[in-house]
Design a protein around this motif. Structure first.
Motif: not given
Lengths: 401, 536
Positions: B209-213, B224-233, B245-250, B469-477
């Motif tokens: 079970d992986v929950s998004l809150m 939220v959409r981006e996180v969901k997309n990445r998780l579904e991938r 999960i961290e390594e798969m969606i970073r 150059s890094l971004r975290s889910f679209g937000v500049p690091y």
């Protein structure tokens, strides 16, 4: 991936660049020079001495481990036609590489100074290991080498004595000048100003001063003393100023930090000591009908330090009188310094530079004749002194009723 | 090329063979016959010994046979006993005669079970999954449907104090391995209907079970959409920890810097949700993830918001400084002692020279030995049982410090350098970023030893360029420092008092920016109230 590869490969480009890379040197392979001396050898060559720090000895005394077993510094000497030749020749004696960045001072023998400083200072200014803040001193009695060899018990780093002692005496007594390489080069190169350098002299028997036995005497048989200011003309030493005259020169150069001036107190001569805590001097130069007029404006802030005469110090009139006397005394000192410099035609105070700044056109016409013009110039001195307090009490304890 | 290709092809084939996994691609319906169904369940689960099948029958007009199936240990035994077994056996004992076979199923479903969560399962995959999730499945003879009851339970670790993020002032509860406990811990703090929870199962084998809150209305929907997309991938056989999960969606696959924030504290999750972030909770681990994560977040602790803001701001400064120290101290020492002797104060240089005399290695090798020794020591201290670990750290301190210096292997100054580095890296509030510093440190040492301060400056520029150059889910690091967001400076390096933190971080929430009313600064009342005045 390509991006990271690129970044990594960029990191390797500096390998092929010049820069600090050539100076890669572990610190334990360094012989730290604490002071350098320049003498004239018999054959006309330079005789350069280096005082190299014996670090393990100094570090062990610092941590309290049995110090005093061997000497804190070692002096190496070699000769050469140029300074660098002598320095490089000295590597035959020193196992490590001489390292100059931590030098505290350079001592130049009077003979060398009389012959001209210009050759000596090129390397001090050109070499990247040398610092422009390096203190410069002229050896008056004894050679620079002998002065470097003297060991003093309270100071484990005799080289730093050169710099520290100069600093202390300049800031407490005000009769010596902290001149560094930059000041000297400025005096040597610029029009209308000449360098002025303090002197250091060796007192006592230098032979004994070099050995550890000097460290075991409560009154060392040999020691050094910072004394006097040397006047230069065209980079050559002309004359020494001492005592109050030297203090006048320091005042004129606006380098007076702190000093104590004796003035008369009633009939008693020099019975009242005033400490000058702040001093400010402004120089001016003008041409009046072809004759230069040099103006000096001084302001002092002081306080009564010692009073050996019955005097009412809570009286404003008394204070006014004292201020007046202080002004007169300082004027006298400054005038004597200017007179000495004028006699030797050495404008160490930079009156010429002041004139150059205020009247650049006129300066062009007289710059070549400046030294004789300076020596005949009229000098006007104005002084303003304020005594703001008298220490912890007004009257001397024995005079109050 | 040839052998490689062949190998690749073979691998592919192998993959195809194993594809079956536990769950069939296409699910088949249940059988009508109870016995057949039970046999199939046993078969599917490999006759596992923890599978419990309890059969019983109602003797009415015609005998009706039931079976309750569950896995021992996954279910709450009390619940199964009291509310399923008991009620099934006792329920409608009186009018059983009237229950026909046709009405029995509905009767059981509607009245026969004293549990809250009841649903109908019709296919094998669903059935097996419910059993494996700790549900109790009730099968009835003659029906190709099954009732699964929510009886999840079994042994759980109690809520403990957090071990990786300790605070002096602040709540003392931390997440456990059970995702339900964890979501409850967050919900207890945010009693809002807008706190939304979405759950998905990831892992073909583990079915984790992986929950998004997130808080609807504060969160940026795009994230939220981006996180969901990445998780579904994610198509993976197992998720055993949130690290998978961290390594798969970073965002950047190779970066040393963490772009997801990790925490085991429910109050941190609550605070981050309220700033508009999204939390990812994973069953089976107390460590939850928060996105988007910015660099400055790794220098903050939850305590910053609980204690006096002056000290919070000061401590943040200290942490930034400590990070730089842990990153640069050894390299600066190496650079200063091999290239820039002129930078060291004379008296210290003399001491250093004296110390270095007789040390057999150059400064770089010396530093490398010590740093590696320290890393080994640290690793040993973590792995060993606690009492032994302490002994190791004492021995290590003595060996590294005193004995190594006495033996003339390293200089005392180097011991101090390593100690400073170690203490500075321990002071990092986030373990993730401390790891980054630990690794980068060696790179800096290498560069410092080869090119001196020039090289260190170059590498710092490279690191800075990478960070920007890094971004975290679209937000500049590096935001809100680069790009500079003036209004967010109130809670970046400093922490301004709460009454001035009026808006949420701008780049994260994007909407519903206002956190509180303006002019909430506490102050003494302007005038004494009338009552007080009269008393005088």
């Amino acid at each position: 991936m390509i991006k990271y590869g690129l970044i990594l490969s960029l990191l390797f480009f500096p390998l092929f660049m010049t820069g600090c890379t050539g100076y890669h040197q572990d610190i334990d392979q360094l012989a730290i020079v604490s002071a350098m001396g320049v003498d004239k050898a018999a054959n006309g060559q330079y005789r350069v001495s280096f005082q190299v720090i014996n670090s393990s000895q100094i570090a062990s005394t610092k941590t309290g481990g049995g110090g005093g077993k061997s000497v804190p510094v070692v002096v190496y000497t070699d000769t050469g036609k140029t300074l660098i030749e002598a320095i490089r020749k000295a590597s035959q004696q020193v196992t490590k590489r001489l390292y100059f960045s931590h030098q505290q001072g350079v001592i130049i023998e009077e003979k060398v100074a009389r012959a001209g400083l210009k050759d000596v200072f090129d390397i001090l200014e050109r070499n990247i290991q040398q610092r422009l803040q390096l203190n410069v001193l002229i050896a008056r009695r004894g050679t620079a080498e002998d002065i470097l060899k003297v060991l003093i018990p309270t100071e484990m780093l005799p080289g730093s004595r050169v710099g520290e002692a100069l600093k202390t005496s300049s800031r407490v007594l005000g009769e010596t000048l902290e001149s560094n390489v930059r000041d000297v080069v400025h005096g040597l190169t610029d029009d209308g100003i000449e360098p002025a350098i303090s002197g250091i002299e060796l007192i006592g028997k230098d032979e004994q001063g070099q050995s550890m036995s000097n460290l075991q005497e409560s009154r060392p048989v040999a020691y050094t003393r910072i004394n006097g200011i040397a006047l230069f003309r065209d980079g050559k030493l002309q004359k020494w100023m001492e005592g109050n005259t030297a203090r006048g020169a320091v005042t004129l150069l606006d380098r007076l930090k702190n000093t104590v001036v004796n003035i008369n107190c009633g009939d008693k001569k020099d019975a009242l000591a005033i400490e000058i805590t702040h001093a400010r001097t402004k120089l001016g130069a003008d041409m009046n009908k072809g004759k230069p007029v040099l103006t000096v404006q001084m302001a002092f802030l002081g306080n009564v330090y010692e009073a050996d005469c019955p005097i009412q110090l809570n009286d404003q009139e008394t204070i006014d009188r004292l201020q007046h006397r202080l002004e007169r005394e300082m004027k006298r000192e400054v005038l004597s310094a200017v007179k000495t410099a004028q006699k030797e035609k050495c404008d160490i105070f930079g009156f010429g530079e002041t004139l150059h700044r205020s009247q650049p056109q006129r300066w062009k016409t007289i710059r070549n004749r400046w030294n004789p013009i300076f020596s005949k110039a009229e000098v006007r001195v104005r002084a303003k002194a304020i005594i703001d307090h008298a220490g912890l009490r007004f009257d001397p304890f024995w005079s109050s009723k | 090329m040839r052998p490689f290709e062949r190998q690749k092809r073979r691998k592919k084939k192998k993959g195809k063979d194993q594809r079956g996994q536990v769950f069939h691609e296409e699910s088949s319906p249940l059988f009508h016959d109870l016995q057949k169904n039970l046999n199939k369940i046993r078969e599917e689960l490999g006759h596992s010994t923890d599978l419990v099948v309890r059969e019983f029958e109602w003797d009415g007009e015609r005998k009706i046979r039931f079976a309750a199936v569950y896995i021992d240990g996954l279910v709450d035994n009390n619940m199964v006993g009291d509310f399923i077994m008991k009620s099934l056996m006792l329920e409608s004992r009186d009018d059983r005669q009237t229950i026909s076979r046709k009405t029995a199923f509905d009767r059981v479903q509607e009245n026969g079970l004293a549990v809250g969560e009841v649903k109908i399962t019709r296919d094998w995959n669903g059935l097996i999954l419910s059993i494996l999730c700790g549900e109790t499945v009730i099968l009835m003879d003659g029906w190709d449907e099954a009732i699964s009851c929510g009886t999840k339970g079994g042994e759980k670790r109690p809520i403990d104090e957090p071990t990786s993020q300790v605070v002096i002032r602040g709540p003392r509860d931390s997440f456990t391995e059970s995702i339900r406990t964890n979501t409850a811990l967050v919900r207890r703090r945010v009693k809002s209907p807008n706190l939304w929870l979405e759950t998905m199962r990831i892992g073909k084998v583990t079915q984790t079970d992986v929950s998004l809150m997130y808080i609807k209305g504060i969160v940026d929907e795009k994230i939220v959409r981006e996180v969901k997309n990445r998780l579904e991938r994610i198509q993976i056989d197992s998720i055993l920890e949130s690290g998978y999960i961290e390594e798969m969606i970073r965002d950047s696959a190779f970066s040393l810097f963490p772009t997801l924030y990790m925490t085991e504290r429910p109050d941190v999750i609550a605070g981050n949700l309220l700033e508009g972030r999204v939390a990812i909770l994973v069953d089976g681990t107390p460590f939850a993830l928060v996105v988007p994560a910015l660099l400055n977040q790794f220098f903050q602790t939850t305590e910053d918001y609980y204690q006096n803001y002056w000290i919070s701001g000061f401590l943040r400064f200290v942490r930034y400084g400590a990070f730089l120290l842990s990153l640069l101290t050894p390299s600066l020492y190496i650079a200063a002692t091999t290239f820039h002797h002129a930078m060291i104060p004379t008296t210290f240089l003399i001491t250093l020279v004296a110390q270095r005399e007789g040390i057999p290695f150059p400064a770089f090798v010396e530093a490398l030995i010590m740093e590696l020794m320290f890393e080994i020591l640290r690793e040993a201290g973590i792995r060993l049982p606690r009492p032994v670990g302490q002994a190791v750290s004492i021995v290590g301190a003595i060996v590294l410090g005193e004995a190594a210096v006495r033996a003339g292997l390293v200089s005392p100054a180097m011991v101090i350098v390593v100690a400073i580095t170690a203490i500075a890296s321990f002071s990092a509030p986030s373990y993730n970023l401390a790891i980054t510093a630990r690794l980068l440190r060696f790179l800096f040492m290498l560069v410092g030893a080869s090119f001196g301060l020039f090289g260190i400056a170059l590498l710092l520029i490279v690191v800075l360029a990478h960070l920007s150059s890094l971004r975290s889910f679209g937000v500049p690091y590096l935001s809100p420092l680069a790009p500079f967001v003036f209004s967010d400076q109130k809670d970046t390096v400093f922490r301004f008092p709460w009454w001035s933190l009026i808006t949420r971080p701008r780049l994260i929430s994007q909407k519903n920016m206002t956190r509180m009313e303006k002019d909430l600064r506490p102050s003494p009342p302007d005038k004494p109230t009338e009552g007080e005045g009269n008393e005088k």
